[in-house]
Enzyme design. Sequence first.
Site, short mmCIF file in Angstrom:
data_model
loop_
_atom_site.label_atom_id
_atom_site.label_comp_id
_atom_site.label_asym_id
_atom_site.label_seq_id
_atom_site.Cartn_x
_atom_site.Cartn_y
_atom_site.Cartn_z
N GLU A 1 18.93 38.48 -16.02
CA GLU A 1 20.05 38.20 -15.13
C GLU A 1 21.42 38.44 -15.75
OE1 GLU A 1 19.88 37.36 -11.92
OE2 GLU A 1 17.70 37.53 -11.98
N SER B 1 -12.37 -17.81 12.98
CA SER B 1 -12.63 -18.93 12.06
C SER B 1 -11.90 -18.83 10.75
CB SER B 1 -14.14 -19.04 11.81
OG SER B 1 -14.82 -19.39 13.00
#
Length: 863
Positions: free
Chosen positions: A104, A482
């Site tokens: 680059e 229960s």
Amino acid sequence: MGYPLIYCCPCYKYWNYLVKWFKRIVIALFSLTLLGIGAIVGAYFYVLPDLPDVNTLKTVKLQTPLRIYSSDGKLISQFGEKRRIPVAFEEVPPLLIDAVLDTEDARFFQHHGIDPIGITRAAIILITTGKKSQGASTITQQVARGFFLSREKTYIRKVKEIFLALKIEKALSKEQILELYLNRSFLGNRAYGVGAAAQVYYGKELKELELPEMAMIAGLPQAPSAANPIRNPSRAINRRNWVLGRMLEKNNITQAQYSAAIQTPVTAKYHGAEISLYAPYISEMARDYLVDKFGEEEAYTGGFNVYTSIDSKLQLDAQHALRNNVYSYDQRHGYRGATAVLWTDTPLETSNILTRLKQTQAFQGLIPAAVISIQEQGASLLTSAGETILLDWQGLKWARKFISNKRQGRAPKTAGQVLKIGQQVWLRNNGEFWQLSQIPIVSSALVSLDPHNGAIKALVGGFSFHTSQYNRVTQARRQLGSNIKPFIYTAAIEKGYTLSTLINNAPINNADTRQGTAWRPKNSPDRYTGPTRLRVGLAQSINVMSVRAMRYASLDTAIDTLVKFGFNRKDIPRNESIALGSNSVTPLQVVTAFSTFANGGYKVESYFIKSIEDSYGNVIEQSKPTIACTPNAESLPSIDDDPFAAMAEEFTQTEQAINIDTNSCGSPDTRYAKRVISEQTAFLITQALKSVIWGGGNWSKGTGWNGTAWRASRVVKRHDIAGKTGTTNESRDTWFSGFNPKLTTTVWVGFDDHSKELGRTSWDANGAKDQISAAEAGAKTAGPAWNEFMKDALAGTPEEPSTPPEGIVSVRIDLATGKLTRKTDYTSKFEYFISGTEPKAFAIEASESNNIFIEDSADELFQ
């Protein structure tokens, strides 16, 4: 007098001509320079108002996804469109930096933001071809464009880019600029930055990358789609080799390295987020929390790391236990048939079968398969992966026909009674062998937490998040059944009952008319044994005894007690049906309430987020859980210094009023859980809940009895566990909640459709000796998941001894009357009492015979 020879020479005129043109050229160049300088100055002042402050790059916040972790650092989930793993410059391998710079911007460390040679080259290309080029852009310019500008190819954008690059070079070091570039660049497949690219393409950290992989990544910024190694491997390899050639040209690699690297095939493939622990329900809870706190955009891009309270091992244990239990329920209710018929008479070609099968995705361990041949008690099946599975009778014999949730067909004797050639079915490997399977239609939830601080250690909100994101742990409000009874008996004990109190286990003839109809609760099964000790009544979940205990405490007291445990008053019906669990609750409420018994009487607050870090690793939120302990005087601020200290003093006085042994703990910044019942009451209820699992009596003498959760004693095989089953009318909801001193867990099983019953199953001639049959209930339907989870979760941990707290005494009682006795045989046992509530009278050997079917007006005889 004549002129000098030079003036007469024709060269003079030529020379004079050259001087004139030279002056003109100098003047022109000077003018152009002035014009250029003026143009630059003019351009600078023209774009100056639009130039952003590059100093913001010093504190730039890169968009990173939201990550959810377990308490032990396992990645649970990741949210956000952009996948980015920010890395510091020092963490990037030097060879990767060379690859990027050689590709680059080879003169990156020499120029000051713009590269004159590159600009000249671009200008020549523009003049000769008329085409614009970005070849002149340095890495600094690309950073400027990436953070502040668009990618449009205009002259004014280029001018801005140049000036921004110069300003960036003054504001940041070269290393800082390169770090921004390496973390900001888009590299395809939602990967932003080299850290994310290494994970997405190779499933590695940067330090683990090989040279060809680095070159591949370095070649991506200019064409992340066109040179993508997954989508276009041929073009990607050409780009990679070009990068390697540049590295060789710049002497950053040797000829041997280059030759070896260009021969390396493309190994890139897509790697999703590195999920270590799949726990979608808890990750969705964390995501919701972050979105509510920070907003959707900030939550998804702010780079937050959320650490939950989830223990990865316990979470896996919970998921495994829940799925096994759901499969077990679904299997014993029968086989609902093939999912599809691929062919009937004319067999398909193998390629066509595979094409059809691949249209169906695998699901929660289930894989699609086609029946290609059938034997007497076996079959051969072809999977979507092209593998042939031999399914023997052990994996087939369960598949009797499903008729309804209450009825099943006869047990099959041959494979042909279950399968047909050409059918598409589901297969599952249960860890031991392959078996025919199907997608369960029943729902379930499991949640487990630390009873001493409320930390949620495991949470499974359903069988499959893929098919339903409905989190039944936090969202499903179902009747408790229960499971309510320990809280009802708590109210009765705090009113004066003991574990040896006799309560009349007889039909209730005095109906409660407040419900609009004559409500006469019955036992399940419909049996009555007369005067029965409270411990036995709770352990065997005897309905009429729970109603009588609630009547003794009073309806208002029972409701107030439920509210103390964390149940919402508005969800509690104001009638006696609450004694049997008619109120609707979430599993999270239930597990938190049961933790009160496990921790000695404190109501902790459940939580699931331990801490939140920002993208820089700073902790921005830390949980402050409520701790189940009593603060010592030194840890409390003085009343003069703190207006809230008076509340603490009142709290301490309350502790003393209920006569508890206060275990000091904590520090000035500790949040203390509120004590809602005394330590003594919590201990007594826990002892009764242990009898739910271990029962009592003497089996050799014929007086032994089981609690409703006796299966847990055979599976978990620990004496420090306690729990309670729960079943609602017509078995629409089933529960099991229980604990040991370190872990509290609740399991719920039912259908999302409230109108559906869990049903019952008939005895299966092909089933195991210990198979579950008859009506579904808490012990049989939810209990197995609790048993399996707690067995695995507590494996390797020592049993916690049961130590009575101060204020608890133990005396020998007569099992028939609950009174004191001098006998030491199987008709007696030691029982725990809060000091002062132990019986004072001794049992007589010949007690008067009482009619167990007396009216409620005589209930006081059994109190």
